[in-house]
Design an enzyme around this catalytic site. Structure first.
Site, mmCIF file in Angstrom:
data_model
loop_
_atom_site.group_PDB
_atom_site.id
_atom_site.type_symbol
_atom_site.label_atom_id
_atom_site.label_comp_id
_atom_site.label_asym_id
_atom_site.label_seq_id
_atom_site.Cartn_x
_atom_site.Cartn_y
_atom_site.Cartn_z
ATOM 1 N N LYS A 71 0.840 -1.190 0.000
ATOM 2 C CA LYS A 71 0.000 0.000 0.000
ATOM 3 C C LYS A 71 0.881 1.249 0.000
ATOM 4 O O LYS A 71 1.836 1.339 0.767
ATOM 5 C CB LYS A 71 -0.874 -0.002 1.255
ATOM 6 C CG LYS A 71 -1.956 1.042 1.289
ATOM 7 C CD LYS A 71 -1.528 2.388 1.810
ATOM 8 C CE LYS A 71 -1.117 2.416 3.256
ATOM 9 N NZ LYS A 71 -2.231 2.526 4.161
ATOM 10 N N GLN A 98 -10.816 12.193 7.701
ATOM 11 C CA GLN A 98 -10.725 11.135 8.705
ATOM 12 C C GLN A 98 -11.611 11.448 9.908
ATOM 13 O O GLN A 98 -12.230 10.536 10.480
ATOM 14 C CB GLN A 98 -9.267 10.921 9.129
ATOM 15 C CG GLN A 98 -9.028 9.747 10.063
ATOM 16 C CD GLN A 98 -9.550 8.411 9.538
ATOM 17 O OE1 GLN A 98 -10.139 7.623 10.276
ATOM 18 N NE2 GLN A 98 -9.371 8.153 8.247
ATOM 19 N N VAL A 145 -9.720 23.489 12.523
ATOM 20 C CA VAL A 145 -8.748 24.593 12.493
ATOM 21 C C VAL A 145 -9.381 25.939 12.147
ATOM 22 O O VAL A 145 -8.824 26.974 12.446
ATOM 23 C CB VAL A 145 -7.560 24.313 11.525
ATOM 24 C CG1 VAL A 145 -6.641 23.255 12.113
ATOM 25 C CG2 VAL A 145 -8.039 23.914 10.142
ATOM 26 N N GLY A 176 -4.128 10.350 14.287
ATOM 27 C CA GLY A 176 -3.462 11.270 13.368
ATOM 28 C C GLY A 176 -1.959 11.067 13.265
ATOM 29 O O GLY A 176 -1.365 11.230 12.202
ATOM 30 N N ASP A 223 1.170 9.367 12.671
ATOM 31 C CA ASP A 223 1.683 8.144 12.061
ATOM 32 C C ASP A 223 3.138 8.279 11.605
ATOM 33 O O ASP A 223 3.668 7.430 10.905
ATOM 34 C CB ASP A 223 0.796 7.727 10.880
ATOM 35 C CG ASP A 223 0.683 8.835 9.843
ATOM 36 O OD1 ASP A 223 1.168 9.953 10.099
ATOM 37 O OD2 ASP A 223 0.110 8.587 8.771
ATOM 38 N N LYS A 268 4.850 13.619 14.108
ATOM 39 C CA LYS A 268 3.501 14.072 14.458
ATOM 40 C C LYS A 268 3.145 13.710 15.897
ATOM 41 O O LYS A 268 3.609 12.704 16.430
ATOM 42 C CB LYS A 268 2.476 13.449 13.500
ATOM 43 C CG LYS A 268 2.573 13.985 12.074
ATOM 44 C CD LYS A 268 1.436 13.418 11.235
ATOM 45 C CE LYS A 268 1.791 13.333 9.771
ATOM 46 N NZ LYS A 268 0.866 12.445 9.042
#
Lengths: 316, 316
Positions: free
Chosen positions: B67, B139, B161, B222, B224, B228
Site C-alpha cells: 500500500k 478522517q 482549524v 493522526g 503516524d 507528528k
C-alpha cells in the site's frame, strides 16, 4: 493518470535511451541528488520467491517512484516467467498517482541490463573477443543485447543450468547478431572471456577466484539479496578494483556484502559506479586489471526508467 | 488482474464489513500470523508531504499486499484532497499482480476509521453522551461514521482549524444522523466527551494531560510519523491503559513513541489491541479508567481491506 500494460511499454522503449538514463541516474545517486531509502523486502520460502520494493526520488524533481519487483524461481512449473511487478510514478508536490506501469518486471530487467552496459562501458578492457554470460535466463539475454552499443564483440559463451535452457538461449540470441556457444562448464567462461556477466539467482558462488585471469571484468547482477551469491569473495580480493552501484546497499546485500563479511575486502576499497562516471574516481587503470562491478539494483535506476517511459507517453 | 478505480471501490464497500476485517487483522497481527516489515517512508518539505509504504502478508495465505498512501497537507491550495495512494495485491505463490486498487488513499481512510471503531468497541466506557472529534477533515468524518454500529450515541462535539472547515463538517455529518456542535476550543471536548478521537496531522500536542477526566477513552489516529503528535505525553502517563495497534511500530512513531522517549510510559506497560481482542490482555477495567489507543496504522489493516475488496470483485 496513465495506466500502461507491458505491450504499450515495449512499444515505447525503442524511443528511449535506457543506458544514458541509467548512467545519469548513477551519477545523480553518487552526487547525493537522489533520496533512496533502504530496500523493502519480502522473502517467501514455499515456493521460493523474493519481493523487492525500491523507491525514492531525485531532489528538486517532479516525481517520486515506487517499484515492486519479484522473482519466484519455480514459476516455470506454472509456465510463468519468474519475474513480476510494476512501477508507480507519483507527484512529488501533491502525492497524486501519475502513472501505473504494469511492466511485469520488464522495466527492472531493462534497467538492470542498462546498468550492465554502463558498467562495461566504464570498466571492461578495451579488447573483448568473447563475452561470457553466466545464466541463460531473461536477464542473461538482455545483458548481451544491451552490450551491443557498448562493444563491437558479437561472440558469446553462455552457461546455463541445463541443455534445454541453453538451446532456447541460442535460438533467441543468434538472430540478434550474436555468435553464441553454449557451455555447461563455467571454467570455460573464466578462461576464455575477458568480460563476464553473471545473472543467476545462485546462493553458492559459481565463479572461482583461482580461475579468474588478469584483464577480466566481471559484472555481477544476480545477487540482490543478503543470501544470493555468484562470486567467490576471493575474486573481490584478487580484483584491482571493486565497484558498487550503491555502497550503502552493497554493505547489506550482494557480492560485496559477502566479501566484506568474510574480510576479503574493506569498505574503503569500494568505489561507486557513479563516482567513476563523474570522473571523481578512477576506473580501470590497466588492461591487465581485474575489475568487478556488483550491481544490486538501486531505486535510482527505477526512478530513471519510470520517468523516461512516462516522459515518452505524455500525449500517448 | 483487476484494476479498480475509486468509484468502483466505493460501490463495493457497502458489501463489506471493514470493522470485522480490521478486528481480525489486529488479532492475526498480535498472534504472530502477519509478516509486516517496517514502514517505508518518504518525507517532503516543500510542499510538506509524507508518503508511507506499508506491506506484508498473512502466513499461509494467498496474497501479499503493498500500500502506498500519502498526505500532502497543502493540497487544498490546488483544490485537491490531501490524501492519495493506491493498494496492490500480488500472489504469494507466483508474485503475479492480482489487483491494482486505485483508491486515492480512500481505503486507508476506511481501514483507519474501522480501526477507530475496533478501539472504541473494546475500550470506550459504557456510557458516552457525546463523542469528541478533534480534526474536522476526511478522517474526522469517517471516524464518526464508523462508530455508528459500535455506539448508540449520536451527539458529537467537533474541533477544527477554522470556522469554514467546521461549517462543512456540520453540513456533511448532520444528514448522517448526528447532532454536531462545532467548537474552536479543544478544552470543551476534553471536559464534555468521554470518547475522544484525534485525527489531525498536528506536530504539537492538542490535548493536555491536566484536562483529561476520569472515564475518558482517547483514540489517537493522526500521528503516524515520528514527528507528528496530538497528545501530551503526560496523558499516556495519566492513563490506566495505553494500547498500541503495533508495539513494534509505536516504538518509532506515534504518541507512544513520544511518551516512551520522554519517559512518561515504559514499554512493558503498553498493550497491543490484538491481544485485547483475543482476550489475552485486559481492556478497560473500570468506568473511571482513562484509556488511550494509539493507532499508527499497520500494514495488516491494508492487507485485510485490500483482500476484502478483492474478494468482493471476483466476478466483478
Amino acid at each position: 493518470m496513465k495506466i500502461l500494460n507491458l505491450d504499450q511499454i515495449k512499444e515505447i522503449l525503442p524511443r528511449l535511451d535506457p543506458i544514458k538514463e541509467i548512467e545519469e541516474g548513477f551519477a545523480a545517486y553518487s552526487s547525493g541528488r537522489a533520496v533512496v531509502p533502504p530496500v523493502g523486502e519480502l522473502i517467501f520460502h514455499e515456493p521460493p520467491g523474493d519481493v523487492h520494493i525500491k523507491y525514492g526520488y531525485l531532489k528538486e524533481d517532479e516525481f517520486y517512484v515506487v517499484k515492486i519487483a519479484s522473482g519466484f524461481y519455480n514459476n516455470d512449473r506454472f509456465n510463468l516467467p519468474s519475474n513480476s511487478g510494476l512501477m508507480l510514478l507519483f507527484s512529488q508536490k501533491t502525492g497524486e498517482t501519475r502513472a501505473v506501469l504494469l511492466d511485469d518486471g520488464y522495466l527492472t530487467d531493462v534497467r538492470t541490463a542498462a546498468a550492465g552496459a554502463v558498467a562495461a562501458k566504464h570498466l571492461a578492457p578495451r579488447k573483448v573477443d568473447c563475452i561470457g554470460v553466466v545464466g541463460a535466463g531473461a536477464q542473461g539475454r538482455m545483458q548481451l543485447e544491451y552490450l551491443k552499443p557498448i562493444l563491437s564483440c558479437r561472440r558469446a559463451l553462455v552457461w546455463g543450468v541445463n541443455e534445454e535452457e541453453l538451446r532456447l538461449y541460442v535460438r533467441d540470441m543468434q538472430p540478434q547478431g550474436f555468435e553464441i556457444r553454449p557451455t555447461r562448464d563455467v571454467t570455460e567462461i573464466e578462461s576464455l572471456c575477458r568480460l563476464i556477466i553473471t545473472a543467476t539467482p545462485a546462493k553458492k558462488p559459481l565463479l572461482k577466484a583461482k580461475n579468474i585471469r588478469p584483464g577480466t571484468h566481471i559484472t555481477a547482477v544476480g545477487s540482490d539479496t543478503p543470501e544470493k551469491q555468484e562470486l567467490e569473495p576471493g575474486i573481490l580480493k584478487k580484483a584491482n578494483l571493486v565497484v558498487a552501484d550503491s555502497l550503502a546497499q552493497c554493505i547489506s546485500r550482494g557480492e560485496i556484502h559477502h566479501a566484506l563479511n568474510s574480510g576479503h575486502v574493506r569498505r574503503e576499497e569500494i568505489v561507486e559506479l557513479g563516482h567513476i562516471i563523474l570522473g571523481k574516481s578512477s576506473g580501470r587503470l590497466s588492461e591487465k586489471d581485474i575489475t568487478v562491478a556488483d550491481l544490486t539494483g538501486v531505486a535510482v535506476q527505477d526512478i530513471q526508467i519510470a520517468k523516461a517511459v512516462y516522459g515518452a507517453i505524455e500525449g500517448f
